[in-house]
Design a protein around this motif. Structure first.
Motif, PDB file in Angstrom:
ATOM      1  N   ALA A 189      45.275  38.927  39.860  1.00 30.77           N
ATOM      2  CA  ALA A 189      46.278  38.624  40.892  1.00 30.77           C
ATOM      3  C   ALA A 189      46.846  39.926  41.450  1.00 30.77           C
ATOM      4  CB  ALA A 189      47.394  37.755  40.314  1.00 30.77           C
ATOM      5  N   PHE A 190      47.159  40.858  40.563  1.00 35.42           N
ATOM      6  CA  PHE A 190      47.658  42.155  41.008  1.00 35.42           C
ATOM      7  C   PHE A 190      46.604  42.874  41.854  1.00 35.42           C
ATOM      8  CE2 PHE A 190      47.659  46.739  40.404  1.00 35.42           C
ATOM      9  CZ  PHE A 190      48.876  47.051  40.983  1.00 35.42           C
ATOM     10  N   LEU A 191      45.387  42.922  41.366  1.00 41.23           N
ATOM     11  CA  LEU A 191      44.325  43.617  42.099  1.00 41.23           C
ATOM     12  C   LEU A 191      44.068  42.967  43.456  1.00 41.23           C
ATOM     13  CD1 LEU A 191      41.866  44.390  39.169  1.00 41.23           C
ATOM     14  CD2 LEU A 191      43.302  46.036  40.418  1.00 41.23           C
ATOM     15  N   ALA A 192      44.191  41.647  43.530  1.00 37.20           N
ATOM     16  CA  ALA A 192      43.974  40.944  44.806  1.00 37.20           C
ATOM     17  C   ALA A 192      44.967  41.403  45.862  1.00 37.20           C
ATOM     18  CB  ALA A 192      44.056  39.431  44.601  1.00 37.20           C
ATOM     19  N   THR A 193      46.174  41.794  45.445  1.00 36.63           N
ATOM     20  CA  THR A 193      47.157  42.276  46.414  1.00 36.63           C
ATOM     21  C   THR A 193      46.733  43.609  47.022  1.00 36.63           C
ATOM     22  OG1 THR A 193      48.546  43.504  44.835  1.00 36.63           O
ATOM     23  CG2 THR A 193      49.048  41.144  45.172  1.00 36.63           C
ATOM     24  N   LYS A 194      45.792  44.263  46.386  1.00 35.19           N
ATOM     25  CA  LYS A 194      45.259  45.529  46.877  1.00 35.19           C
ATOM     26  C   LYS A 194      43.874  45.364  47.504  1.00 35.19           C
ATOM     27  CE  LYS A 194      47.941  48.426  43.816  1.00 35.19           C
ATOM     28  NZ  LYS A 194      48.842  48.856  44.857  1.00 35.19           N
ATOM     29  N   GLY A 195      43.449  44.092  47.669  1.00 37.84           N
ATOM     30  CA  GLY A 195      42.141  43.822  48.249  1.00 37.84           C
ATOM     31  C   GLY A 195      40.989  44.099  47.312  1.00 37.84           C
ATOM     32  N   ILE A 196      41.267  44.127  46.014  1.00 36.88           N
ATOM     33  CA  ILE A 196      40.243  44.405  44.994  1.00 36.88           C
ATOM     34  C   ILE A 196      39.933  43.108  44.259  1.00 36.88           C
ATOM     35  CG2 ILE A 196      39.716  45.709  42.903  1.00 36.88           C
ATOM     36  CD1 ILE A 196      41.809  47.800  43.910  1.00 36.88           C
ATOM     37  N   HIS A 197      38.648  42.802  44.150  1.00 38.80           N
ATOM     38  CA  HIS A 197      38.192  41.587  43.470  1.00 38.80           C
ATOM     39  C   HIS A 197      37.045  41.980  42.540  1.00 38.80           C
ATOM     40  CE1 HIS A 197      40.650  39.289  46.277  1.00 38.80           C
ATOM     41  NE2 HIS A 197      40.189  40.105  47.201  1.00 38.80           N
ATOM     42  N   PRO A 198      37.354  42.378  41.285  1.00 36.39           N
ATOM     43  CA  PRO A 198      36.342  42.969  40.416  1.00 36.39           C
ATOM     44  C   PRO A 198      35.140  42.084  40.100  1.00 36.39           C
ATOM     45  CG  PRO A 198      38.484  42.932  39.328  1.00 36.39           C
ATOM     46  CD  PRO A 198      38.650  42.332  40.672  1.00 36.39           C
ATOM     47  N   GLY A 199      35.353  40.841  39.729  1.00 37.81           N
ATOM     48  CA  GLY A 199      34.233  39.945  39.466  1.00 37.81           C
ATOM     49  C   GLY A 199      33.512  40.151  38.145  1.00 37.81           C
ATOM     50  N   LYS A 200      33.553  41.350  37.569  1.00 32.61           N
ATOM     51  CA  LYS A 200      32.884  41.625  36.293  1.00 32.61           C
ATOM     52  C   LYS A 200      33.867  42.316  35.356  1.00 32.61           C
ATOM     53  CE  LYS A 200      28.157  42.094  37.885  1.00 32.61           C
ATOM     54  NZ  LYS A 200      26.954  42.920  37.795  1.00 32.61           N
ATOM     55  N   HIS A 201      33.696  42.035  34.068  1.00 32.59           N
ATOM     56  CA  HIS A 201      34.617  42.593  33.080  1.00 32.59           C
ATOM     57  C   HIS A 201      34.620  44.119  33.091  1.00 32.59           C
ATOM     58  CE1 HIS A 201      35.879  38.864  31.194  1.00 32.59           C
ATOM     59  NE2 HIS A 201      34.620  38.469  31.179  1.00 32.59           N
ATOM     60  N   ASP A 202      33.456  44.737  33.145  1.00 30.97           N
ATOM     61  CA  ASP A 202      33.421  46.198  33.078  1.00 30.97           C
ATOM     62  C   ASP A 202      34.073  46.839  34.295  1.00 30.97           C
ATOM     63  OD1 ASP A 202      31.214  45.247  34.599  1.00 30.97           O
ATOM     64  OD2 ASP A 202      30.071  47.068  34.221  1.00 30.97           O
ATOM     65  N   VAL A 203      33.922  46.218  35.447  1.00 27.14           N
ATOM     66  CA  VAL A 203      34.568  46.734  36.661  1.00 27.14           C
ATOM     67  C   VAL A 203      36.086  46.602  36.527  1.00 27.14           C
ATOM     68  CG1 VAL A 203      34.809  46.414  39.156  1.00 27.14           C
ATOM     69  CG2 VAL A 203      32.546  46.222  38.076  1.00 27.14           C
ATOM     70  N   ARG A 204      36.543  45.444  36.086  1.00 22.03           N
ATOM     71  CA  ARG A 204      37.974  45.209  35.886  1.00 22.03           C
ATOM     72  C   ARG A 204      38.534  46.201  34.868  1.00 22.03           C
ATOM     73  NH1 ARG A 204      37.231  40.727  34.609  1.00 22.03           N
ATOM     74  NH2 ARG A 204      37.504  39.699  36.631  1.00 22.03           N
ATOM     75  N   ASP A 205      37.807  46.408  33.777  1.00 27.52           N
ATOM     76  CA  ASP A 205      38.264  47.345  32.745  1.00 27.52           C
ATOM     77  C   ASP A 205      38.531  48.728  33.333  1.00 27.52           C
ATOM     78  OD1 ASP A 205      37.928  45.301  30.906  1.00 27.52           O
ATOM     79  OD2 ASP A 205      36.153  46.186  29.964  1.00 27.52           O
ATOM     80  N   ARG A 206      37.653  49.183  34.209  1.00 24.69           N
ATOM     81  CA  ARG A 206      37.832  50.500  34.821  1.00 24.69           C
ATOM     82  C   ARG A 206      39.097  50.543  35.682  1.00 24.69           C
ATOM     83  NH1 ARG A 206      32.245  50.228  34.843  1.00 24.69           N
ATOM     84  NH2 ARG A 206      32.035  49.648  37.034  1.00 24.69           N
ATOM     85  N   TYR A 207      39.372  49.449  36.393  1.00 19.44           N
ATOM     86  CA  TYR A 207      40.609  49.401  37.178  1.00 19.44           C
ATOM     87  C   TYR A 207      41.836  49.438  36.266  1.00 19.44           C
ATOM     88  CZ  TYR A 207      38.310  48.577  41.647  1.00 19.44           C
ATOM     89  OH  TYR A 207      37.567  48.719  42.783  1.00 19.44           O
ATOM     90  N   VAL A 208      41.793  48.687  35.182  1.00 21.98           N
ATOM     91  CA  VAL A 208      42.936  48.663  34.270  1.00 21.98           C
ATOM     92  C   VAL A 208      43.151  50.055  33.664  1.00 21.98           C
ATOM     93  CG1 VAL A 208      43.913  47.628  32.170  1.00 21.98           C
ATOM     94  CG2 VAL A 208      42.665  46.190  33.783  1.00 21.98           C
ATOM     95  N   GLU A 209      42.087  50.774  33.419  1.00 23.64           N
ATOM     96  CA  GLU A 209      42.186  52.132  32.873  1.00 23.64           C
ATOM     97  C   GLU A 209      42.717  53.146  33.881  1.00 23.64           C
ATOM     98  OE1 GLU A 209      38.841  53.152  29.691  1.00 23.64           O
ATOM     99  OE2 GLU A 209      38.000  52.405  31.582  1.00 23.64           O
ATOM    100  N   ARG A 210      42.446  52.929  35.171  1.00 25.37           N
ATOM    101  CA  ARG A 210      42.684  53.974  36.165  1.00 25.37           C
ATOM    102  C   ARG A 210      43.814  53.719  37.161  1.00 25.37           C
ATOM    103  NH1 ARG A 210      36.326  54.408  36.893  1.00 25.37           N
ATOM    104  NH2 ARG A 210      35.905  55.643  35.028  1.00 25.37           N
ATOM    105  N   VAL A 211      44.109  52.468  37.451  1.00 19.24           N
ATOM    106  CA  VAL A 211      45.159  52.168  38.436  1.00 19.24           C
ATOM    107  C   VAL A 211      46.514  52.433  37.785  1.00 19.24           C
ATOM    108  CG1 VAL A 211      46.240  50.334  39.800  1.00 19.24           C
ATOM    109  CG2 VAL A 211      43.744  50.515  39.707  1.00 19.24           C
ATOM    110  N   GLN A 212      47.310  53.217  38.450  1.00 17.10           N
ATOM    111  CA  GLN A 212      48.582  53.698  37.893  1.00 17.10           C
ATOM    112  C   GLN A 212      49.445  52.574  37.316  1.00 17.10           C
ATOM    113  OE1 GLN A 212      49.215  56.926  37.532  1.00 17.10           O
ATOM    114  NE2 GLN A 212      51.070  56.418  36.433  1.00 17.10           N
ATOM    115  N   GLU A 213      49.599  51.479  38.041  1.00 19.84           N
ATOM    116  CA  GLU A 213      50.460  50.384  37.593  1.00 19.84           C
ATOM    117  C   GLU A 213      49.872  49.651  36.379  1.00 19.84           C
ATOM    118  OE1 GLU A 213      50.800  50.590  42.151  1.00 19.84           O
ATOM    119  OE2 GLU A 213      49.222  50.795  40.647  1.00 19.84           O
TER     120      GLU A 213
END
Length: 121
Positions: free
Chosen positions: A44-68
């Motif tokens: 839901a948070f990523l969707a507010t930024k226009g990001i839709h990971p779709g895969k666990h490994d992609v999402r994991d990288r966002y959780v590791e790198r996105v400041q919030e």
């Protein structure tokens, strides 16, 4: 692509499901439901930024790198790891204390951490 609100509805659905379970009978599904609740809060948070990971490994990288999201990484991993254990290393024998920590510590920290950005009840 699912919207923020779509993900929030799914998170609520998953949370209600996990809370309806008897932890002694269904610890595996409870852990899995809590993880997927967290996943949809993250999405839901990523969707507010226009990001839709779709895969666990992609999402994991966002959780590791996105400041919030960075401060939430360890909590997200705890939920993900327990869900993976429940799904692939049966029988999952989680203690009640472990299940409570998944809900009351890890998931709650994700909820609190994301409240400033998305509408989490």
């Amino acid at each position: 692509m699912p919207s923020r609100d779509d993900h929030l509805r799914q998170a609520q659905h998953n949370l209600e499901f996990s809370e309806s379970l008897d932890p002694a009978s269904y610890p595996d599904w409870l852990a899995t439901g809590l993880f997927y609740t967290a996943l949809h809060y993250i999405d839901a948070f990523l969707a507010t930024k226009g990001i839709h990971p779709g895969k666990h490994d992609v999402r994991d990288r966002y959780v590791e790198r996105v400041q919030e999201l960075k401060p939430l990484y360890d909590h997200y991993r705890a939920l993900k790891d327990s869900s993976r254990t429940a799904r692939y290393y049966t029988p999952a024998s989680f203690s009640l204390a472990h299940l409570q920590s998944l809900r009351n510590i890890h998931l709650e920290r994700i909820r609190v951490g994301l409240r400033p950005y998305i509408l989490i009840p």
